[in-house]
Design a protein around this motif. Structure first.
Motif, short mmCIF file in Angstrom:
data_model
loop_
_atom_site.label_atom_id
_atom_site.label_comp_id
_atom_site.label_asym_id
_atom_site.label_seq_id
_atom_site.Cartn_x
_atom_site.Cartn_y
_atom_site.Cartn_z
N MET A 274 -1.13 0.08 -7.92
CA MET A 274 -1.33 0.03 -9.37
C MET A 274 -2.49 -0.91 -9.71
SD MET A 274 2.72 -0.08 -10.42
CE MET A 274 2.50 -0.04 -12.20
N VAL A 275 -2.56 -2.03 -9.02
CA VAL A 275 -3.65 -2.98 -9.25
C VAL A 275 -4.99 -2.35 -8.84
CG1 VAL A 275 -4.62 -5.22 -8.58
CG2 VAL A 275 -2.16 -4.99 -9.02
N GLN A 276 -4.98 -1.58 -7.76
CA GLN A 276 -6.21 -0.90 -7.33
C GLN A 276 -6.70 0.09 -8.39
OE1 GLN A 276 -5.56 0.81 -3.45
NE2 GLN A 276 -5.18 -1.17 -2.49
N VAL A 277 -5.77 0.74 -9.07
CA VAL A 277 -6.15 1.64 -10.16
C VAL A 277 -6.83 0.84 -11.27
CG1 VAL A 277 -5.32 3.21 -11.95
CG2 VAL A 277 -4.33 3.31 -9.66
N LEU A 278 -6.24 -0.28 -11.63
CA LEU A 278 -6.83 -1.13 -12.66
C LEU A 278 -8.22 -1.62 -12.23
CD1 LEU A 278 -6.90 -2.76 -15.23
CD2 LEU A 278 -5.35 -4.43 -14.18
N GLN A 279 -8.35 -2.00 -10.97
CA GLN A 279 -9.65 -2.44 -10.47
C GLN A 279 -10.70 -1.33 -10.59
OE1 GLN A 279 -8.32 -3.66 -6.54
NE2 GLN A 279 -8.57 -5.82 -7.05
N LYS A 280 -10.29 -0.11 -10.32
CA LYS A 280 -11.21 1.02 -10.44
C LYS A 280 -11.65 1.20 -11.89
CE LYS A 280 -10.31 4.64 -7.96
NZ LYS A 280 -9.75 5.93 -7.46
N CYS A 281 -10.71 1.04 -12.82
CA CYS A 281 -11.04 1.15 -14.24
C CYS A 281 -12.05 0.08 -14.64
CB CYS A 281 -9.78 1.00 -15.10
SG CYS A 281 -8.56 2.31 -14.86
N LEU A 282 -11.86 -1.12 -14.12
CA LEU A 282 -12.78 -2.22 -14.44
C LEU A 282 -14.16 -1.99 -13.84
CD1 LEU A 282 -10.34 -5.23 -13.86
CD2 LEU A 282 -11.15 -4.36 -16.05
N ARG A 283 -14.20 -1.47 -12.61
CA ARG A 283 -15.49 -1.21 -11.96
C ARG A 283 -16.31 -0.18 -12.72
NH1 ARG A 283 -12.51 -1.22 -7.09
NH2 ARG A 283 -12.62 1.07 -7.03
N ARG B 73 -4.82 0.61 -20.94
CA ARG B 73 -3.54 1.26 -20.67
C ARG B 73 -2.87 0.66 -19.42
NH1 ARG B 73 -5.45 7.45 -21.17
NH2 ARG B 73 -3.47 7.84 -20.07
N CYS B 74 -3.68 0.32 -18.42
CA CYS B 74 -3.13 -0.29 -17.20
C CYS B 74 -2.58 -1.68 -17.49
CB CYS B 74 -4.21 -0.37 -16.12
SG CYS B 74 -4.72 1.23 -15.45
N PHE B 75 -3.32 -2.47 -18.27
CA PHE B 75 -2.83 -3.80 -18.62
C PHE B 75 -1.55 -3.71 -19.44
CE2 PHE B 75 -7.10 -5.76 -17.72
CZ PHE B 75 -6.64 -6.76 -16.86
N GLU B 76 -1.46 -2.71 -20.31
CA GLU B 76 -0.25 -2.52 -21.11
C GLU B 76 0.95 -2.25 -20.21
OE1 GLU B 76 -0.86 0.50 -24.01
OE2 GLU B 76 -2.35 -0.65 -25.12
N GLU C 99 -4.03 -14.55 -9.97
CA GLU C 99 -5.38 -14.81 -9.46
C GLU C 99 -6.35 -13.70 -9.88
OE1 GLU C 99 -7.70 -15.56 -5.18
OE2 GLU C 99 -5.53 -15.20 -5.24
N PHE C 100 -5.88 -12.45 -9.80
CA PHE C 100 -6.70 -11.31 -10.20
C PHE C 100 -7.08 -11.42 -11.68
CE2 PHE C 100 -6.48 -7.12 -12.32
CZ PHE C 100 -7.62 -6.53 -11.78
#
Length: 202
Positions: free
Chosen positions: A131-140, A149-152, A174-175
């Motif tokens: 799930m965190v990797q998905v959020l990282q992809k959104c940020l990139r 939506r991921c943070f929610e 940390e992330f």
């Protein structure tokens, strides 16, 4: 009529129209499923989610997610199958839509996990890194809508009684600090990360 709707949502290429059809399906399912009707709907959606066509996977997981809003108790009876399905979809190799929608669906699955359900908690915790990797992809990709939506989703998991984020709590903090302090990111994205930190402290 039901078969026609399922065919229509598969054939449709416009996202807004597909989402409208998904809401129609959810509305019909609200009355059908508890009365033992439309028994092949869930299986149809599973097949969509396992399709080699990304658009079909997007449809399948979107409708499954929407069904939690209309027939939550019925969906709760399928948790094991949904865990297995979402574990695959969260790492979808083609579609970020599939991944983000899967995160949202997982947040609804999380509401059914009791604190004393060690197996359920452990299974969910095992999906958090993906799930965190998905959020990282959104940020990139500077996709502010998807990142929001991921943070929610992460924020919603914090307020549940089950300790679903505990195993990865340190890494998540940390992330979020790294994202919040990254001046190369959009300010809105940085604020979302800092807001998550606020949630962790409440």
């Amino acid at each position: 009529m039901r078969e026609a709707i399922l065919k229509a949502i598969i054939d449709e290429t416009n996202d807004l129209t597909r989402h409208g059809l998904a809401r129609v399906i959810s509305t019909i399912a609200k009355s059908d499923i508890p009365n033992k009707k439309w028994g092949d709907l869930i299986q149809f959606l599973y097949k969509c989610c396992q399709s080699t066509t990304a658009a079909h996977r997007e449809i399948g997981v979107y409708v499954l997610d929407s069904l939690f809003e209309t027939i939550a108790d019925t969906m709760g009876a399928h948790l094991q199958h949904l865990f297995e399905l979402f574990a695959v979809l969260i790492t979808d190799p083609e579609s970020l839509v599939v991944q983000v929608t899967t995160m949202e669906a997982l947040s609804k699955v999380a509401e059914f996990i009791e604190p004393e359900d060690r197996a359920g908690v452990a299974t969910f915790q095992g999906l958090v890194p993906a799930m965190v990797q998905v959020l990282q992809k959104c940020l990139r990709t500077d996709n502010e809508d998807f990142a929001s939506r991921c943070f929610e989703v992460l924020n919603s998991l914090l307020i549940l009684e089950a300790p679903l984020l505990n195993r990865h709590f340190g890494e998540l903090i940390e992330f979020s600090i790294n994202v919040g302090s990254n001046e190369e990111l959009d300010d809105n994205l940085r604020v979302m990360a800092l807001n998550f930190l606020v949630w962790t402290a409440t």
